[in-house]
Write a protein that holds these residues in place. Structure first.
Motif, short mmCIF file in Angstrom:
data_model
loop_
_atom_site.label_atom_id
_atom_site.label_comp_id
_atom_site.label_asym_id
_atom_site.label_seq_id
_atom_site.Cartn_x
_atom_site.Cartn_y
_atom_site.Cartn_z
N ASP A 1 0.85 -1.18 0.00
CA ASP A 1 0.00 0.00 0.00
C ASP A 1 0.89 1.23 0.00
O ASP A 1 1.66 1.45 0.93
N PHE A 2 0.77 2.01 -1.06
CA PHE A 2 1.57 3.23 -1.18
C PHE A 2 0.75 4.46 -0.81
O PHE A 2 1.12 5.58 -1.13
N SER A 3 -0.40 4.27 -0.18
CA SER A 3 -1.28 5.36 0.25
C SER A 3 -1.59 6.34 -0.87
O SER A 3 -1.53 7.55 -0.70
N GLY A 4 -1.87 5.82 -2.06
CA GLY A 4 -2.26 6.66 -3.18
C GLY A 4 -1.12 7.32 -3.92
O GLY A 4 -1.32 7.94 -4.96
N ALA A 5 0.11 7.23 -3.41
CA ALA A 5 1.25 7.87 -4.08
C ALA A 5 1.62 7.16 -5.37
O ALA A 5 2.17 7.75 -6.28
N VAL A 6 1.32 5.85 -5.46
CA VAL A 6 1.62 5.06 -6.64
C VAL A 6 0.34 4.33 -7.04
O VAL A 6 -0.36 3.78 -6.20
N ASP A 7 0.03 4.36 -8.33
CA ASP A 7 -1.16 3.69 -8.84
C ASP A 7 -0.89 2.19 -8.94
O ASP A 7 -0.10 1.75 -9.77
N THR A 8 -1.52 1.42 -8.06
CA THR A 8 -1.33 -0.03 -8.07
C THR A 8 -2.57 -0.77 -8.53
O THR A 8 -2.68 -1.97 -8.31
N ARG A 9 -3.49 -0.09 -9.19
CA ARG A 9 -4.72 -0.74 -9.66
C ARG A 9 -4.43 -1.89 -10.62
O ARG A 9 -5.21 -2.82 -10.73
N TYR A 10 -3.31 -1.82 -11.32
CA TYR A 10 -2.99 -2.82 -12.32
C TYR A 10 -2.10 -3.92 -11.77
O TYR A 10 -1.75 -4.84 -12.49
#
Length: 170
Positions: free
Chosen positions: A127-136
């Motif tokens: 979990d990057f708290s929204g700093a990095v897009d990990t949706r993919y």
């Protein structure tokens, strides 16, 4: 390497339930990182050939190729993911994917191999708290000393702007 991957694709096509139970992935390189996608989404692997450019296409869409009568859009994953541009070399390949009703080719630096991952070898994406897009990112896989980014290729290619919509390539 392409021949080995093609042989594994043939085995997976011959026994799709067995391949799914084994969680087989095709691994490929983009720069220094190694990615993995579900082998059941892979139709074939081809040497890179220049695509016919389409006017006003997004930068990541290199154009289209005619693949045995099917017009296939070609996407450069480096550009799509915001990585530095790479020179196309003799190792550069196009992975042709069947994504539901769509056929799409993705340009990658090189195909590595086909691997099998067990549940113990796959970890959730951090979990990057929204700093990095990990949706993919489906998760991270480990094989020996290798770390693989397990990509949801359909979600990655759909993106927010849905470049390909629900087009069918026939």
């Amino acid at each position: 390497m392409i021949d080995q991957a093609q042989a594994a694709l043939a085995r997976a096509a011959a026994d799709p339930q067995g391949a799914a139970a084994r969680s087989e992935y095709l691994t490929f390189r983009l720069g220094a990182e190694e990615y993995a996608i579900d082998i059941l989404k892979v139709q074939e692997i081809r040497n890179y050939e220049a695509a016919t450019a389409i006017a006003n296409a997004p930068a990541h869409v290199k154009g289209v190729v005619n693949l045995r009568g099917v017009i296939v859009p070609i996407v450069d994953l480096r550009v799509l993911l915001g990585l530095e541009n790479a020179d196309y070399t003799s190792f550069t390949v196009v992975i042709v994917l069947n994504l539901g009703k769509r056929t799409v080719g993705v340009v990658v630096d090189a195909v590595s191999d086909v691997i099998q991952l067990t549940g113990e070898q796959v970890r959730a994406a951090p979990d990057f708290s929204g700093a990095v897009d990990t949706r993919y990112v489906l998760g991270l896989g480990t094989v020996d000393d290798r770390m693989l980014i397990l990509a949801d290729i359909e979600r990655l290619l759909a993106g927010e702007d849905d470049t390909f919509g629900d087009q069918t390539a026939h």
